[in-house]
Design an enzyme around this catalytic site. Structure first.
Site, PDB file in Angstrom:
ATOM      1  CG  ASP A  15      -2.018  -1.544   1.194  1.00 16.17           C
ATOM      2  OD1 ASP A  15      -2.111  -1.811   0.144  1.00 16.17           O
ATOM      3  OD2 ASP A  15      -2.266  -0.964   2.398  1.00 16.17           O
ATOM      4  CD  GLU A 222      -8.886  -2.602  -1.238  1.00 14.39           C
ATOM      5  OE1 GLU A 222      -9.405  -2.405  -0.346  1.00 14.39           O
ATOM      6  OE2 GLU A 222      -8.669  -3.503  -2.012  1.00 14.39           O
TER       7      GLU A 222
HETATM    8  O1  FUB Z   1      -3.259  -3.658   3.133  1.00 18.51           O
HETATM    9  C1  FUB Z   1      -4.699  -3.734   3.657  1.00 18.51           C
HETATM   10  C2  FUB Z   1      -5.451  -3.042   2.497  1.00 18.51           C
HETATM   11  O2  FUB Z   1      -5.487  -4.317   1.437  1.00 18.51           O
HETATM   12  C3  FUB Z   1      -6.201  -1.589   1.834  1.00 18.51           C
HETATM   13  O3  FUB Z   1      -6.337  -1.012   2.904  1.00 18.51           O
HETATM   14  C4  FUB Z   1      -6.349  -2.363   0.827  1.00 18.51           C
HETATM   15  O4  FUB Z   1      -5.868  -1.145  -0.222  1.00 18.51           O
HETATM   16  C5  FUB Z   1      -5.792  -3.084   0.534  1.00 18.51           C
HETATM   17  O5  FUB Z   1      -4.572  -2.705  -0.135  1.00 18.51           O
END
Ligand code: FUB
Length: 323
Positions: A15, A222
């Protein structure tokens, strides 16, 4: 740099949020650990407990690990799970924005302040008022205004909200309805609050219609990121269960944005997440995959590769190497 390069091999990192501070690249990743929690659609297996900050003086050069910048045990309102963070600079201070479940297992977004880009960062007593969900990305526009983009479906809890209010029973819209959008909000002058109600980041298709919830190849899931290229605002994001990084372009940080294409095809591992940054005259895509852990989706590793634009401003698709 035409071939992707792994950046950190002594721990798992994911991330990425990357910024140029004082002429160096500073990388703010999630710190993946083996929690032993079985994998599920709520992301319980991503049970991260601290952040390390990394820096690089050149894109090919060594990566310095500055150590732990903040730990979950120092955050007064902490429940569990420190996910994707970002950092912004203003008036001599560095502001770390992080998503974390509170003691009632609801994701909120917190802020912590540091004097140096590598921290340490001291958390505020409580999360940002009115914040919810995950994956904050903070963008500074040329006029000095800071905007936060945030949100994530499923484990990121975005389906539990409509019009910035929690609903009784979280659910996604019907396939033909507009998809749930990422959110954008102006930050207050002191960087510690939302200066307004968050708005939806509207994504349009090539005909000007809003992308629908059933369009899993293109709808927001996301991992929001914003960058500006040749005066245009590029909103990029993950499509989650179709595992792509896509982008859409607009004329304002608030959107709307018109879908333009895929930046990165699926990687090895369920999640895909990125940031785009200009450094020393070139553009780079920082991202992650699960190749070094043998495909364990919760143990990811950071990578960087050069990002190229065509003359019309479109981004050349990069092969993520996954299925
Ligand atoms: O790392 C946890 C979660 O996985 C992140 O917040 C998302 O974007 C995904 O990469």
């Amino acid at each position: 740099m035409k071939k992707p390069r792994y950046l950190v091999d002594h721990m798992y990192t994911a991330d990425p949020a990357v910024h140029v501070f004082n002429g160096k690249l500073y990388i703010y990743p999630s710190h993946d650990i083996e929690s032993g929690i079985p994998e599920n659609d709520l992301g319980d297996h991503f049970d991260m407990r601290d952040y390390h900050v990394f820096s690089m003086e050149t894109i090919e050069g060594p990566v310095t690990d500055h150590g732990v910048a903040i730990e979950i045990k120092d955050i007064p309102w902490a429940g569990r799970q420190l996910w994707d963070c970002d950092v912004a600079f203003k008036n001599g201070k560095y502001y770390l924005y992080f998503p974390l479940k509170d003691k009632t297992d609801i994701f909120r977004i917190g802020v912590a302040i540091g004097d140096k880009p590598e921290g340490p960062f001291i958390p505020q007593e409580a999360p940002i008022k009115g914040s919810y969900s995950i994956d904050p990305c903070v963008f500074r526009d040329d006029d000095g205004t800071h905007y936060m983009y945030f949100g994530g479906l499923w484990g990121g809890q975005l389906q539990r909200y409509r019009n910035n209010k929690a609903i009784e029973c979280g659910h996604e819209p019907a396939d033909s309805e507009p998809a749930l959008p990422s959110r954008v909000v102006k930050l207050s002058a002191d960087m510690l609050e939302f200066a307004e109600e968050p708005r939806g980041v509207v994504l349009l298709d090539e005909n000007g219609s809003v992308i629908t919830a059933g369009d899993h190849e293109r709808r927001f899931f996301e991992a929001s990121w914003m960058h500006k290229y040749q005066g245009k605002y590029y909103f990029s994001y993950s499509t989650g269960n179709t595992h792509k990084l896509c982008y859409a372009v607009g004329d304002s940080p608030n959107g709307p944005f018109t879908y333009k294409g895929v930046i990165l095809t699926p990687v090895v591992g369920w999640t895909t997440h990125h940031c785009i940054v200009e450094f020393q005259g070139k553009w780079y895509l920082f991202h992650h995959d699960s190749v070094p852990s043998g495909g364990k989706t919760w143990l990811r590793s950071l990578k960087v590769v050069e990002l190229e634009y065509n003359v019309d401003g479109s981004i050349r698709t990069i092969d993520g190497g996954g299925a």
